[in-house]
Design a protein around this motif. Structure first.
Motif, short mmCIF file in Angstrom:
data_model
loop_
_atom_site.label_atom_id
_atom_site.label_comp_id
_atom_site.label_asym_id
_atom_site.label_seq_id
_atom_site.Cartn_x
_atom_site.Cartn_y
_atom_site.Cartn_z
N ILE A 289 0.84 -1.21 0.00
CA ILE A 289 0.00 0.00 0.00
C ILE A 289 0.87 1.26 0.00
O ILE A 289 0.62 2.20 -0.73
CB ILE A 289 -0.95 0.01 1.22
CG1 ILE A 289 -1.98 -1.10 1.07
CG2 ILE A 289 -1.65 1.36 1.38
CD1 ILE A 289 -2.85 -1.31 2.30
N HIS A 290 1.90 1.24 0.81
CA HIS A 290 2.74 2.44 0.92
C HIS A 290 3.95 2.40 -0.03
O HIS A 290 4.81 3.25 0.04
CB HIS A 290 3.21 2.64 2.37
CG HIS A 290 2.10 3.08 3.28
ND1 HIS A 290 1.87 4.39 3.58
CD2 HIS A 290 1.14 2.37 3.92
CE1 HIS A 290 0.81 4.48 4.39
NE2 HIS A 290 0.36 3.27 4.61
N ARG A 291 3.98 1.39 -0.87
CA ARG A 291 5.07 1.22 -1.86
C ARG A 291 6.45 1.43 -1.22
O ARG A 291 7.27 2.22 -1.69
CB ARG A 291 4.90 2.21 -3.02
CG ARG A 291 3.63 1.97 -3.79
CD ARG A 291 3.74 2.59 -5.19
NE ARG A 291 2.49 2.43 -5.90
CZ ARG A 291 1.52 3.35 -5.93
NH1 ARG A 291 1.68 4.48 -5.30
NH2 ARG A 291 0.43 3.13 -6.60
N LEU A 292 6.65 0.70 -0.12
CA LEU A 292 7.89 0.93 0.65
C LEU A 292 9.10 0.21 0.09
O LEU A 292 10.22 0.62 0.32
CB LEU A 292 7.68 0.49 2.10
CG LEU A 292 7.04 1.51 3.02
CD1 LEU A 292 7.25 1.11 4.44
CD2 LEU A 292 7.60 2.91 2.78
N CYS A 293 8.87 -0.90 -0.58
CA CYS A 293 10.02 -1.62 -1.15
C CYS A 293 9.54 -2.39 -2.38
O CYS A 293 8.34 -2.61 -2.55
CB CYS A 293 10.63 -2.55 -0.11
SG CYS A 293 9.55 -3.90 0.38
N PRO A 294 10.46 -2.81 -3.25
CA PRO A 294 10.04 -3.58 -4.42
C PRO A 294 9.36 -4.88 -3.99
O PRO A 294 9.70 -5.44 -2.95
CB PRO A 294 11.37 -3.90 -5.13
CG PRO A 294 12.40 -3.03 -4.51
CD PRO A 294 11.91 -2.62 -3.18
N ALA A 295 8.39 -5.33 -4.81
CA ALA A 295 7.63 -6.53 -4.47
C ALA A 295 8.54 -7.72 -4.18
O ALA A 295 8.25 -8.54 -3.31
CB ALA A 295 6.66 -6.87 -5.61
N SER A 296 9.67 -7.78 -4.88
CA SER A 296 10.57 -8.93 -4.71
C SER A 296 11.20 -8.98 -3.31
O SER A 296 11.61 -10.03 -2.85
CB SER A 296 11.66 -8.88 -5.77
OG SER A 296 12.37 -7.66 -5.63
N GLU A 297 11.24 -7.83 -2.64
CA GLU A 297 11.85 -7.82 -1.30
C GLU A 297 10.85 -8.11 -0.17
O GLU A 297 11.24 -8.30 0.97
CB GLU A 297 12.47 -6.42 -1.02
CG GLU A 297 13.78 -6.21 -1.72
CD GLU A 297 14.29 -4.78 -1.49
OE1 GLU A 297 13.91 -4.16 -0.48
OE2 GLU A 297 15.05 -4.30 -2.36
N ARG A 298 9.57 -8.13 -0.54
CA ARG A 298 8.56 -8.27 0.52
C ARG A 298 8.66 -9.58 1.32
O ARG A 298 8.60 -9.53 2.55
CB ARG A 298 7.15 -8.10 -0.06
CG ARG A 298 6.84 -6.65 -0.36
CD ARG A 298 5.42 -6.50 -0.91
NE ARG A 298 5.37 -5.40 -1.85
CZ ARG A 298 4.63 -5.35 -2.94
NH1 ARG A 298 3.84 -6.38 -3.25
NH2 ARG A 298 4.64 -4.30 -3.72
#
Ligand SMILES: Nc1ncnc2c1ncn2[C@@H]1O[C@H](COP(=O)(O)OP(=O)(O)OP(=O)(O)O)[C@@H](O)[C@H]1O
Ligand SMILES: [Mg+2]
Length: 264
Positions: free
Chosen positions: A115-124
């Motif tokens: 939601i807050h686009r805090l990190c790239p999806a790959s790092e989630r």
């Protein structure tokens, strides 16, 4: 003295009366300050206004009159509130309603990052795994649904979800009230550990004085929408000035007066 990280000044909240009834004054001129790194306890009987005050402090509810400041500046515009809500997270009493029943724990923890686009999806996934470890749950928990966790585990997960955004302030509203005493002690110990490790400032709401005494540096006692006593926890508990605070303290059975860590 330093500037409070979050401050509510002269807050009143009046709810309209239902079906033409009298308006209800839930908060009457309440002020509250939270300083960096401290744990503030809000205590008082059911209906005294604890949740309403904390909801106003994060903008879920609007005050009838009064003002909220964050890091010394009044919070007014939508952008101000948005910024505050990233840094100030709220943990609800009932993790069952806070967590979506059909969303796996891993996805629930990754969602705030998305939601807050805090990190790239790959790092989630990596960040979710680190968080699970920090709250003392195994990586296999990421695949579970909320219903497949115990009450204590669910409460750890809602704490973790709030921490994913690396907030500076956490507001915990009765987060251990539904748990049995030994699990309460574990969740509280975790909270203290996280607070120290992450340098969080905390507002901890509870009607359980033992918990407040164990945890908090400073306490505000609420009654019928007002603050009737406040001060350092030791002072409020050992030398209460207000009759209501005394009555609250007298209501704790002696054997339960021990801090949670010793009684559990
Ligand atoms: N949306 C609303 N409309 C009308 N009255 C409300 C609303 N929200 C809260 N109230 C009333 O305001 C008062 C304070 O409620 P609040 O939930 O803040 O109390 P509390 O101290 O958190 O209580 P508890 O310990 O039971 O959680 C209560 O009398 C409640 O009924
Ligand atoms: Mg409440």
């Amino acid at each position: 003295m330093s500037t409070p990280i979050i401050e509510a000044s002269a807050i009143t909240k009046t709810f309209p009366g239902r079906r033409g009834g009298q308006p209800f004054h839930a908060l009457r001129n309440v002020s509250s300050k939270l300083f960096e790194g401290e744990i503030l306890g809000l205590v008082g009987e059911s209906g005294s206004g604890k949740t309403t005050l904390s909801r106003i402090m994060i903008g879920i509810e609007t005050a009838t009159t009064g003002e909220v400041s964050f890091q010394g500046r009044p919070v007014q515009s939508r952008a101000d509130w948005k910024a505050l809500r990233r840094d100030v997270q709220y943990v609800f009493q009932d993790p069952f309603t806070a967590l979506c029943p059909t969303m796996r724990i891993g996805a629930a923890l990754a969602e705030p990052l998305a939601i807050h686009r805090l990190c790239p999806a790959s790092e989630r996934p990596e960040r979710v795994a680190r968080m699970l470890e920090m709250i003392g749950l195994g990586p296999e928990m990421a695949r579970r649904l909320p219903a497949q966790l115990s009450g204590g585990q669910r409460q750890r997960v809602s704490l973790a979800r709030a921490l994913m955004l690396e907030p500076r302030v956490l507001i915990c509203d009765e987060i251990v009230s539904g748990l049995d005493v030994s699990v309460q002690a574990q969740v509280l110990a975790l909270l203290v550990e996280l607070q120290r490790k992450l340098g969080l400032s905390l507002i901890f709401i509870s009607h359980d004085l033992r918990v407040i005494r164990y945890l908090c540096d400073r306490v505000q006692v609420m009654l019928l929408g007002q603050i009737v006593e406040e001060g350092p926890a030791a002072q409020v508990f050992d030398a209460p000035e207000n009759d209501y605070t005394r009555a609250l303290l007298a209501a704790i059975p002696d054997r339960d007066r021990l801090p949670v860590s010793e009684s559990a």
